[in-house]
Motif scaffolding. Structure first.
Motif, PDB file in Angstrom:
ATOM      1  N   TYR A   1      -0.393  -9.627   3.361  1.00 53.61           N
ATOM      2  CA  TYR A   1      -1.085  -8.202   3.714  1.00 53.61           C
ATOM      3  C   TYR A   1      -2.681  -8.534   3.461  1.00 53.61           C
ATOM      4  O   TYR A   1      -3.293  -7.887   4.452  1.00 53.61           O
ATOM      5  N   ASP A   2      -3.172  -8.988   2.583  1.00 48.86           N
ATOM      6  CA  ASP A   2      -4.884  -9.166   2.596  1.00 48.86           C
ATOM      7  C   ASP A   2      -5.106  -9.953   3.675  1.00 48.86           C
ATOM      8  O   ASP A   2      -6.270  -9.613   4.217  1.00 48.86           O
ATOM      9  N   GLN A   3      -4.418 -11.002   4.037  1.00 47.52           N
ATOM     10  CA  GLN A   3      -4.690 -11.898   5.318  1.00 47.52           C
ATOM     11  C   GLN A   3      -5.021 -11.225   6.508  1.00 47.52           C
ATOM     12  O   GLN A   3      -6.006 -11.125   7.127  1.00 47.52           O
ATOM     13  N   TRP A   4      -3.988 -10.134   6.686  1.00 50.67           N
ATOM     14  CA  TRP A   4      -4.149  -9.359   8.015  1.00 50.67           C
ATOM     15  C   TRP A   4      -4.917  -8.282   8.147  1.00 50.67           C
ATOM     16  O   TRP A   4      -5.782  -7.897   8.790  1.00 50.67           O
ATOM     17  N   CYS A   5      -5.377  -7.888   6.772  1.00 50.68           N
ATOM     18  CA  CYS A   5      -6.150  -6.835   6.407  1.00 50.68           C
ATOM     19  C   CYS A   5      -7.570  -7.286   6.836  1.00 50.68           C
ATOM     20  O   CYS A   5      -8.622  -6.689   7.443  1.00 50.68           O
TER      21      CYS A   5
END
Length: 209
Positions: A93-97
């Motif tokens: 999730y953090d990666q894509w944000c």
């Protein structure tokens, strides 16, 4: 009650959308806009940068749309729009944000700044073609990451899809080609969500009142 200081048709819609997905109670406070942007004396006390959105939750004032949607997801964990911290799902999730903020939206913002945002004497038209090329490169990475998934993290919708979806809406408004079939289908799916329609209606009503 949560207070959202915002203005329609900006990246702030990400937060209005998130609040509608959560079914949270909130007060939408329209930030006055002028030729100087969102630089009213009252709003600068909330966000000295003079940018929307800003969320007020008790003593907490939070800016930056991605930080706000993640905070809200953590605040309402039962809605499962943001994965649990310290899990593989949260890491993705953090990666894509971060991808949205650093790679996907930046070419669009560069093009916008050098087309109409910056003063005419500060614009560099030559960078526009490069920005368009960079956006296509970012779309390619997004297409690979999405694959045949329904949403960016798999089968379940998350707040990362809000950030991506709003950026793809921005691209459509800016008439940027998106020649990736899985992205076009994904964009239609995400942008057709009822919560986004409610968010846009809430913002439109704020302008009319």
């Amino acid at each position: 009650m949560l207070q959202l200081h915002n203005y329609p048709r900006t990246r702030g819609v990400r937060v209005t959308w998130m609040l509608e997905e959560l079914g949270a109670e909130y007060e939408f406070k329209l930030v006055p806009a002028s030729d100087a942007g969102f630089a009213s004396k009252e709003f600068l006390q909330i966000n000295p940068a003079g940018k929307v959105p800003a969320l007020v939750d008790g003593d907490l004032i939070l800016t930056e749309s991605a930080a706000i949607v993640t905070y809200l997801g953590d605040k309402f964990p039962e809605k499962r729009l943001v994965p649990t911290p310290a899990t593989a799902a949260r890491a993705k999730y953090d990666q894509w944000c971060y991808f949205v903020l650093s790679e996907l939206e930046q070419p669009l913002w560069t093009k916008g700044r050098h087309t109409f945002v910056l003063p005419p004497d500060k614009r560099v038209p030559a960078v526009i073609k490069t920005a368009e090329w960079e956006f296509q490169k970012a779309l390619d990475i997004l297409s690979q990451g999405l694959g045949g998934n329904r949403y960016i993290l798999g089968a379940e919708f998350s707040a990362a899809d809000i950030l991506i979806g709003q950026t793809l809406l921005w691209a459509r408004v800016a008439k940027q080609p998106m020649d990736f079939q899985n992205i076009e289908h994904y964009a239609d799916r995400v942008l057709g969500r009822d919560a986004l329609q409610r968010a846009r209606a809430r913002e439109a009503a704020a302008l009319e009142s």
